[in-house]
Scaffold this active site. Structure first.
Site, PDB file in Angstrom:
ATOM      1  N   HIS A 116       0.829  -1.213   0.000  1.00 29.01           N
ATOM      2  CA  HIS A 116       0.000   0.000   0.000  1.00 29.01           C
ATOM      3  C   HIS A 116       0.862   1.262   0.000  1.00 29.01           C
ATOM      4  CE1 HIS A 116      -3.961  -1.764   0.238  1.00 29.01           C
ATOM      5  NE2 HIS A 116      -3.553  -2.576   1.209  1.00 29.01           N
ATOM      6  N   ASP A 172       0.821  -4.918   5.264  1.00 27.94           N
ATOM      7  CA  ASP A 172      -0.260  -5.789   4.811  1.00 27.94           C
ATOM      8  C   ASP A 172      -0.338  -5.794   3.283  1.00 27.94           C
ATOM      9  OD1 ASP A 172      -1.130  -3.014   5.123  1.00 27.94           O
ATOM     10  OD2 ASP A 172      -3.073  -3.714   4.415  1.00 27.94           O
ATOM     11  N   GLU A 173      -0.919  -6.871   2.762  1.00 30.28           N
ATOM     12  CA  GLU A 173      -1.220  -6.992   1.332  1.00 30.28           C
ATOM     13  C   GLU A 173      -0.043  -6.555   0.466  1.00 30.28           C
ATOM     14  OE1 GLU A 173      -4.945  -4.813   1.111  1.00 30.28           O
ATOM     15  OE2 GLU A 173      -6.089  -6.626   1.575  1.00 30.28           O
ATOM     16  N   VAL A 174       1.084  -7.183   0.704  1.00 28.43           N
ATOM     17  CA  VAL A 174       2.297  -6.869  -0.057  1.00 28.43           C
ATOM     18  C   VAL A 174       2.238  -7.665  -1.362  1.00 28.43           C
ATOM     19  CG1 VAL A 174       4.813  -6.668   0.054  1.00 28.43           C
ATOM     20  CG2 VAL A 174       3.473  -6.590   2.158  1.00 28.43           C
TER      21      VAL A 174
END
Length: 464
Positions: A116, A172-174
């Site tokens: 992100h 997160d959400e790499v």
């Protein structure tokens, strides 16, 4: 944090199920810390609005804030390009922190440092630090310049948050981790793995925090850790450096699986864990009205999770309120629209259920006689700060949008003489104005708070 959550239809905004029946009440929250998440990467509130809403947060049961500044932080020097044109000033940040202190709300800043990273990597000057050249969401973990960049971001944020006990470093959400050219070459060497790449970078960022800000503990979102084996987690230094925040925004959260995941994290060496629910912004990228029932169910499930693990497991819970799914997406529910849902969720966590007396307390705090979405269309929307915004958006979402769509798409005068072609070129047969204008005026008369919207949609485009 929200990209994988299910879409919720606009019709599901009502409290259709009576949660006040058979509701158990513990009278004591299992979550010592109850943080309201302020996602400032979309429609950031003015400081004067925060001064009005912070007392309500505290009254409802919150005792902390997780503030995700993104491009609203006043970065300086070589990081100045990261700040939005309307970013808060340093004095405004200090005023926000002062207001939080007055209302006994402990502030935890959040700085994204891995995934992100769109607000950073969208800039041409920093595009060479992308993991995959085409995508601006993930930072290349192999470049020393990447760690220097996030280190500088962290240090500037911490300079305005002296004494913060925790700092959330995201992670997160790499997405696409391991798919960049540097990563591909690294992964070809035994015994390197994608999990090891993730852990080593988390360790590097957390070590920077520990070295430069030794009294501050880093928090990380847990999704990149979930599938890493217990022994691999234990072998790394990550459990000694960070506290993971387990997030799940589903109304059907799997209590047993979540308890097992917590057990795995504790066995891996993490001293404390956090939970993360959602009070808004997790049910559709373009969601306009908050489906309170969905978020109520989510919090009831988290109470069950907390009740199924040892008392010394959870440090607290973050009630996330996402404003955008990512830096490039449209806005989802505005903060004032989500306040009734936040009130329900905080009171549920504080009292351990949603019995009739808790519902009555929520309605009293909000100054409304009902939590039904249809009632937010009238003066019964409430007296809380921002209730007028909720009133307006409810009217637009539940009535005006469908009415205007019907006029623009199905009325024969509009489709024949007021088409997108006509509106783009700003011309219309004068006779047809007599057929179209009365309907526009009718909308304006029936929905007085929505007059500016009607004018924008129906009048100004064609210069009638």
């Amino acid at each position: 944090m929200c990209l994988m959550q299910e879409e919720v239809s606009r019709q599901e905004v009502f409290l259709s199920h009576d949660f006040t029946k058979n509701s158990t009440m513990s009278g004591c929250s299992p979550f010592k810390m109850r943080l309201v998440h302020l996602d400032l990467k979309g429609a950031p509130p003015r400081v004067c609005y925060l001064s009005e809403i912070f007392p309500l947060f505290r009254a409802l049961g919150a005792n902390g804030l997780l503030i995700e500044y993104e491009d609203m932080f006043p970065y300086e020097g070589h990081l100045r390009l990261l700040r939005a044109k309307h970013a808060y000033s340093p004095s405004e940040i200090k005023e926000i922190l002062h207001l939080a202190t007055l209302n006994e709300l402990e502030v935890i800043p959040l700085v994204q440092t891995f995934g992100h990273m769109e607000f950073v990597l969208k800039h041409e000057a920093l595009a060479h630090l992308r993991e995959v050249a085409l995508f601006p969401n993930t930072l290349n973990p192999h470049k020393a310049e990447s760690l220097a960049l996030v280190g500088a971001m962290i240090d500037q944020v911490m300079a305005l948050h002296p004494g913060a006990r925790w700092l959330h470093i995201g992670c997160d959400e790499v997405y696409y981790l391991g798919e960049g050219e540097d990563s591909r070459q690294w992964l070809q060497q035994e015994p390197n793995t994608r999990a090891e790449l993730c852990l080593s970078y988390m360790e590097a960022v957390a070590s920077h925090v520990q070295a430069r800000h030794p009294t501050t503990t880093p928090l990380v979102w847990d999704d990149m850790l979930r599938d890493i084996p217990e022994d691999q987690l234990s072998a790394s230094r990550v459990p000694q450096l960070v506290e993971p925040v387990l997030w799940d925004y589903g109304a059907d959260l799997d209590v047993h699986s979540k308890a097992l995941l917590m057990e795995k994290y504790r066995k891996s060496g993490f001293s404390w864990l956090w939970a993360a629910s959602a009070f808004k912004g997790a049910t559709g990228a373009s969601q306009a009205l908050t489906p309170i029932e969905h978020h109520l169910r989510n919090h009831m499930q988290w109470l069950q999770v907390a009740g199924s693990v040892p008392a010394d497991t959870l440090q607290g819970i973050v009630l996330t309120g996402w404003q955008r799914y990512d830096h490039f997406s449209v806005l989802c529910e505005l903060l004032p629209v989500g306040i009734p849902s936040l009130a329900v969720c905080l009171q549920v966590l504080l009292h351990g259920g949603f019995a009739e007396n808790v519902k009555a307390r929520v309605e009293n705090f909000l100054g409304t006689s009902s939590l039904e979405a249809t009632d937010f269309r009238s003066e019964r929307a409430g007296s809380f700060p921002g209730s007028d915004i909720l009133n307006l958006i409810t009217q637009v979402s539940l009535h005006l949008c469908s009415s205007v769509d019907a006029l623009l798409e199905r009325d024969r005068y509009v489709t024949g003489w007021f088409s997108p072609y006509h509106r783009r070129r700003k011309f219309i047969h004068p006779v047809m104005i007599q057929h179209i204008q009365p309907q526009a005026h009718r909308f304006m008369h029936q929905e007085k708070p929505c007059q500016p919207v009607v004018k924008c949609l129906l009048v100004s485009e064609a210069k009638l």
